[in-house]
Motif scaffolding. Structure first.
Motif, PDB file in Angstrom:
ATOM      1  N   ASP A  75       0.823  -1.204   0.000  1.00  0.00           N
ATOM      2  CA  ASP A  75       0.000   0.000   0.000  1.00  0.00           C
ATOM      3  C   ASP A  75       0.860   1.258   0.000  1.00  0.00           C
ATOM      4  OD1 ASP A  75      -2.424  -1.502   0.171  1.00  0.00           O
ATOM      5  OD2 ASP A  75      -1.990  -1.808   2.310  1.00  0.00           O
ATOM      6  N   GLU A  76       0.434   2.249  -0.769  1.00  0.00           N
ATOM      7  CA  GLU A  76       1.213   3.482  -0.903  1.00  0.00           C
ATOM      8  C   GLU A  76       1.383   4.190   0.436  1.00  0.00           C
ATOM      9  OE1 GLU A  76       1.391   7.476  -3.753  1.00  0.00           O
ATOM     10  OE2 GLU A  76      -0.393   6.199  -3.772  1.00  0.00           O
ATOM     11  N   GLU A  77       0.360   4.135   1.276  1.00  0.00           N
ATOM     12  CA  GLU A  77       0.452   4.824   2.561  1.00  0.00           C
ATOM     13  C   GLU A  77       1.488   4.192   3.491  1.00  0.00           C
ATOM     14  OE1 GLU A  77      -3.503   2.412   2.638  1.00  0.00           O
ATOM     15  OE2 GLU A  77      -2.341   3.606   1.194  1.00  0.00           O
ATOM     16  N   ASP A  78       1.913   2.961   3.159  1.00  0.00           N
ATOM     17  CA  ASP A  78       2.945   2.302   3.957  1.00  0.00           C
ATOM     18  C   ASP A  78       4.363   2.609   3.473  1.00  0.00           C
ATOM     19  OD1 ASP A  78       1.039   1.107   5.592  1.00  0.00           O
ATOM     20  OD2 ASP A  78       0.869  -0.660   4.306  1.00  0.00           O
ATOM     21  N   PHE A  79       4.445   3.274   2.303  1.00  0.00           N
ATOM     22  CA  PHE A  79       5.764   3.607   1.759  1.00  0.00           C
ATOM     23  C   PHE A  79       6.219   4.915   2.406  1.00  0.00           C
ATOM     24  CE2 PHE A  79       8.926   5.045  -1.273  1.00  0.00           C
ATOM     25  CZ  PHE A  79       9.552   3.872  -1.671  1.00  0.00           C
ATOM     26  N   THR A  80       6.727   4.805   3.617  1.00  0.00           N
ATOM     27  CA  THR A  80       7.118   5.967   4.412  1.00  0.00           C
ATOM     28  C   THR A  80       8.573   5.840   4.846  1.00  0.00           C
ATOM     29  OG1 THR A  80       6.478   4.920   6.498  1.00  0.00           O
ATOM     30  CG2 THR A  80       4.760   6.158   5.299  1.00  0.00           C
ATOM     31  N   PRO A  81       9.209   6.956   5.190  1.00  0.00           N
ATOM     32  CA  PRO A  81      10.585   6.881   5.699  1.00  0.00           C
ATOM     33  C   PRO A  81      10.706   5.966   6.903  1.00  0.00           C
ATOM     34  CG  PRO A  81      10.051   9.141   5.117  1.00  0.00           C
ATOM     35  CD  PRO A  81       8.772   8.360   4.991  1.00  0.00           C
ATOM     36  N   ALA A  82       9.693   5.979   7.763  1.00  0.00           N
ATOM     37  CA  ALA A  82       9.749   5.130   8.955  1.00  0.00           C
ATOM     38  C   ALA A  82       9.744   3.649   8.591  1.00  0.00           C
ATOM     39  CB  ALA A  82       8.561   5.442   9.870  1.00  0.00           C
ATOM     40  N   LYS A  83       8.873   3.266   7.650  1.00  0.00           N
ATOM     41  CA  LYS A  83       8.804   1.872   7.214  1.00  0.00           C
ATOM     42  C   LYS A  83      10.099   1.466   6.529  1.00  0.00           C
ATOM     43  CE  LYS A  83       6.982  -2.126   6.115  1.00  0.00           C
ATOM     44  NZ  LYS A  83       6.732  -3.168   7.126  1.00  0.00           N
ATOM     45  N   LEU A  84      10.646   2.340   5.711  1.00  0.00           N
ATOM     46  CA  LEU A  84      11.885   2.037   4.999  1.00  0.00           C
ATOM     47  C   LEU A  84      13.052   1.896   5.979  1.00  0.00           C
ATOM     48  CD1 LEU A  84      11.415   4.479   1.975  1.00  0.00           C
ATOM     49  CD2 LEU A  84      10.974   2.009   2.026  1.00  0.00           C
ATOM     50  N   MET A  85      13.076   2.737   6.978  1.00  0.00           N
ATOM     51  CA  MET A  85      14.110   2.618   8.012  1.00  0.00           C
ATOM     52  C   MET A  85      13.993   1.293   8.750  1.00  0.00           C
ATOM     53  SD  MET A  85      16.390   5.031   8.484  1.00  0.00           S
ATOM     54  CE  MET A  85      16.737   4.846  10.227  1.00  0.00           C
ATOM     55  N   GLU A  86      12.774   0.864   8.992  1.00  0.00           N
ATOM     56  CA  GLU A  86      12.532  -0.413   9.659  1.00  0.00           C
ATOM     57  C   GLU A  86      13.113  -1.565   8.850  1.00  0.00           C
ATOM     58  OE1 GLU A  86       8.601  -3.182  10.202  1.00  0.00           O
ATOM     59  OE2 GLU A  86       8.401  -1.064  10.797  1.00  0.00           O
ATOM     60  N   LEU A  87      12.930  -1.515   7.516  1.00  0.00           N
ATOM     61  CA  LEU A  87      13.462  -2.566   6.647  1.00  0.00           C
ATOM     62  C   LEU A  87      14.985  -2.516   6.594  1.00  0.00           C
ATOM     63  CD1 LEU A  87      10.901  -2.393   3.687  1.00  0.00           C
ATOM     64  CD2 LEU A  87      10.938  -3.991   5.613  1.00  0.00           C
ATOM     65  N   GLU A  88      15.528  -1.313   6.637  1.00  0.00           N
ATOM     66  CA  GLU A  88      16.990  -1.183   6.630  1.00  0.00           C
ATOM     67  C   GLU A  88      17.591  -1.778   7.897  1.00  0.00           C
ATOM     68  OE1 GLU A  88      20.536   2.172   6.669  1.00  0.00           O
ATOM     69  OE2 GLU A  88      18.469   2.796   6.274  1.00  0.00           O
ATOM     70  N   LYS A  89      16.994  -1.490   9.023  1.00  0.00           N
ATOM     71  CA  LYS A  89      17.488  -2.032  10.293  1.00  0.00           C
ATOM     72  C   LYS A  89      17.376  -3.551  10.330  1.00  0.00           C
ATOM     73  CE  LYS A  89      16.489   2.094  13.050  1.00  0.00           C
ATOM     74  NZ  LYS A  89      15.662   2.662  14.159  1.00  0.00           N
ATOM     75  N   LYS A  90      16.331  -4.078   9.701  1.00  0.00           N
ATOM     76  CA  LYS A  90      16.106  -5.517   9.694  1.00  0.00           C
ATOM     77  C   LYS A  90      17.168  -6.253   8.876  1.00  0.00           C
ATOM     78  CE  LYS A  90      12.650  -8.956   8.205  1.00  0.00           C
ATOM     79  NZ  LYS A  90      11.291  -9.130   7.611  1.00  0.00           N
ATOM     80  N   HIS A  91      17.539  -5.705   7.702  1.00  0.00           N
ATOM     81  CA  HIS A  91      18.418  -6.431   6.780  1.00  0.00           C
ATOM     82  C   HIS A  91      19.845  -5.880   6.704  1.00  0.00           C
ATOM     83  CE1 HIS A  91      15.140  -8.904   5.255  1.00  0.00           C
ATOM     84  NE2 HIS A  91      14.396  -7.825   5.144  1.00  0.00           N
ATOM     85  N   LYS A  92      20.048  -4.625   7.109  1.00  0.00           N
ATOM     86  CA  LYS A  92      21.364  -3.990   7.033  1.00  0.00           C
ATOM     87  C   LYS A  92      22.001  -4.147   5.642  1.00  0.00           C
ATOM     88  CE  LYS A  92      22.339  -4.549  11.976  1.00  0.00           C
ATOM     89  NZ  LYS A  92      20.946  -4.953  12.310  1.00  0.00           N
TER      90      LYS A  92
END
Length: 309
Positions: free
Chosen positions: A63-80
């Motif tokens: 969903d477009e509303e989930d494409f946020t800096p916060a969500k992207l940061m969460e994915l970055e922290k998860k996978h590095k």
């Protein structure tokens, strides 16, 4: 900074195939993990063996509303990851994209299905324009049977003059030859450019300046005198509507003219000039330069704005 590779395009435009091809290349077999953020799922899927070989992982944002800096940061922290590839949803307005502050778009590429381009250009022009506006490369694939690739190129260049445009069919890249499609004769002693001709000449000279070097052109233009221009130079050009009424651009190249000081800002002139290729700071390299043979004051044309829409 975290490097981001943004791949745009409508559904079934070839985004997944392009990313898959990239992952398969030896130059992409580099250290570190690649995070692929998938914003829509088409018919083609990523091969699990290729993902493992290229040390790539996929995360889906539906969903477009989930494409946020916060969500992207969460994915970055998860996978590095060392790098991020985003397969962006063509139905989401690219104008609204917001990335984490430390994510930097290293390259943006837009994929376009040549067989469906006219439909999308007619019905979803604003979305398409936002996709291609900042893309370094536009790849038209599936161009088999398309006769007027020249119009495709003009439509894209009107929005993003600096983009590299590639046409492909089932045999690979197409070597486009558009000279026969030009609305003027390059062999005339003086090439007279009307409204359509001026717009096409401006765009075509970016990629095929060699066609015009040494040629004499004549056209009606508005005078632009930038404050930082050296004495004896001005820019004759035309305002153009590249996508919609709110999207206007001034199209013109630097012109050497000893009488430039006497010209007034925004007055209309008929310019006859010879084209050369020279270094110019604003071009950040070599580009088209006009050397005026004559500059005569004239009336504004009936249609002052060139319409690329």
């Amino acid at each position: 900074m975290k490097p981001v590779y943004m791949i745009n395009g409508f559904l079934e435009s070839g985004k997944t195939e392009f990313i898959t091809f990239t992952l398969e290349q030896p130059y992409f077999q580099i250290k570190g993990k690649t995070l692929i953020i998938l914003c829509e799922e088409g018919e083609n899927e990523y091969d699990s063996k290729l993902l493992a070989k290229s040390r790539s992982v996929i995360e889906v944002i539906e969903d477009e509303e989930d494409f946020t800096p916060a969500k992207l940061m969460e994915l970055e922290k998860k996978h590095k990851p060392e790098r991020i590839v985003i397969e962006y949803n063509g139905m989401w307005n690219f104008k609204n994209v917001k990335l984490p502050w430390h994510w930097k778009i290293e390259q943006q590429i837009t994929m376009i299905d040549g067989s469906t381009f006219p439909m999308y250009y007619t019905n979803m022009r604003s979305l398409l324009a936002e996709m291609i506006r900042k893309s370094e490369m536009i790849i038209f694939n599936r161009c088999d049977g398309v006769e007027d690739l020249n119009s495709y190129k003009r439509n894209v260049k009107a929005v993003n003059p600096g983009a590299e445009i590639i046409f492909e069919n089932e045999d690979g890249e197409i070597d486009e030859i558009f000279e026969d499609d030009l609305p003027y004769d390059l062999n005339q002693d003086i090439i007279v450019l009307d409204n359509e001709g001026y717009g096409i000449w401006y765009l075509d000279s970016m990629d095929h300046l060699e066609r015009y070097i040494g040629k004499k052109l004549q056209f009606v233009a508005m005078v632009l005198k930038p404050e930082d221009f050296p004495k004896g130079y001005f820019v004759p050009g035309r305002m153009a509507m590249t996508c919609c009424a709110d999207d206007m651009a001034f199209l013109g190249y630097a012109c050497e003219f000893p009488g430039a000081e006497s010209l007034k800002q925004k007055e209309w002139v008929k310019v006859t000039a010879t084209v050369t290729k020279e270094y110019w700071a604003d071009y950040k390299g070599e580009g088209p330069m006009l050397h005026a043979i004559s500059v005569e004051k004239t009336k504004a044309p009936k249609e002052e704005i060139i319409n690329f829409t």
